[in-house]
Design a protein around this motif. Structure first.
Motif, mmCIF file in Angstrom:
data_model
loop_
_atom_site.group_PDB
_atom_site.id
_atom_site.type_symbol
_atom_site.label_atom_id
_atom_site.label_comp_id
_atom_site.label_asym_id
_atom_site.label_seq_id
_atom_site.Cartn_x
_atom_site.Cartn_y
_atom_site.Cartn_z
ATOM 1 N N GLU A 1 19.343 -9.230 -16.336
ATOM 2 C CA GLU A 1 19.037 -9.025 -15.025
ATOM 3 C C GLU A 1 18.510 -10.335 -14.282
ATOM 4 O O GLU A 1 18.673 -10.587 -13.410
ATOM 5 N N ARG B 1 19.911 -12.671 -11.465
ATOM 6 C CA ARG B 1 19.329 -12.846 -10.213
ATOM 7 C C ARG B 1 19.065 -14.446 -9.818
ATOM 8 O O ARG B 1 19.124 -14.808 -8.813
ATOM 9 N N ILE C 1 22.961 -5.623 -9.843
ATOM 10 C CA ILE C 1 22.846 -6.058 -10.950
ATOM 11 C C ILE C 1 21.405 -5.587 -11.679
ATOM 12 O O ILE C 1 21.151 -5.938 -12.833
ATOM 13 N N CYS C 2 20.763 -4.908 -10.833
ATOM 14 C CA CYS C 2 19.444 -4.044 -11.154
ATOM 15 C C CYS C 2 19.691 -3.140 -12.552
ATOM 16 O O CYS C 2 20.667 -2.317 -12.369
ATOM 17 N N CYS C 3 18.843 -3.082 -13.561
ATOM 18 C CA CYS C 3 19.149 -2.051 -14.459
ATOM 19 C C CYS C 3 17.908 -0.976 -14.624
ATOM 20 O O CYS C 3 18.141 -0.303 -15.495
#
Length: 182
Positions: free
Chosen positions: A110, A114, A177-179
């Motif tokens: 991530e 980012r 993209i956030c987990c």
């Protein structure tokens, strides 16, 4: 000849490897864990609170500077092992679920995506964006090629299911993209 030097807190090696940096990140994680071990090992503190302390003190120390590094699988596993040992010392039960802590590799991915999105949104003449696409003259040496940053980013994008063009929309890129774990 200088073999390695420290730049902005990260160790840069002349051969392009990142083994020393990974070892320093693991050591920084253990140093942070030792500082809060009184809380982390206290039976009266809830698992969720231990997870929050871990995410605010230990994990940032381990993640620092890794968004720009092309980690090998072995190095990523080394970071995972250190994280799991720290959490096991603290919890002695189902580790990731009770502390609400995601896998370390997911957080590195991530951070890397980012940072890549940030660089992609810069203008096309920006030095950082040009360096991502830089092809050195000459041939690569024989044998298995070294893992380059863009190779790792492409693997990450494939795994997450995003494309380079989608990085232009910052809000949407962050959501994709956030987990899930801060």
């Amino acid at each position: 000849r200088v073999e390695d030097f420290k730049y902005l807190g990260s160790t840069v090696q002349s051969n392009g490897e990142c083994g020393k940096e990974v070892k320093k990140r693991v050591q920084a994680g253990w140093n942070g864990w030792r500082k809060v071990s009184g809380v982390m090992c206290d039976k009266r503190v809830s698992a969720r609170m231990k997870g929050k302390v871990y995410k605010t003190v230990v994990r940032p120390a381990m993640l620092y500077g890794l968004e720009t590094v092309a980690l090998r699988k072995r190095q990523e596993a080394e970071l995972e092992v250190a994280e799991t040992k720290m959490l096991r010392f603290s919890l002695n039960e189902y580790i990731r679920g009770t502390a609400h802590v995601r896998c370390f590799g997911d957080k590195v991915r991530e951070a890397r995506l980012r940072w890549f999105g940030h660089v992609q949104r810069r203008d096309s003449e920006h030095i950082g964006r040009r360096m991502l696409r830089l092809e050195l003259p000459g041939r690569r040496p024989r044998g298995r090629p070294k893992r380059r940053f863009m190779d790792v980013v492409k693997e990450d994008m494939k795994l997450v299911g995003v494309r380079e063009e989608e990085a232009e929309d910052r809000v949407r890129w962050r959501q994709m993209i956030c987990c899930g774990d801060p």
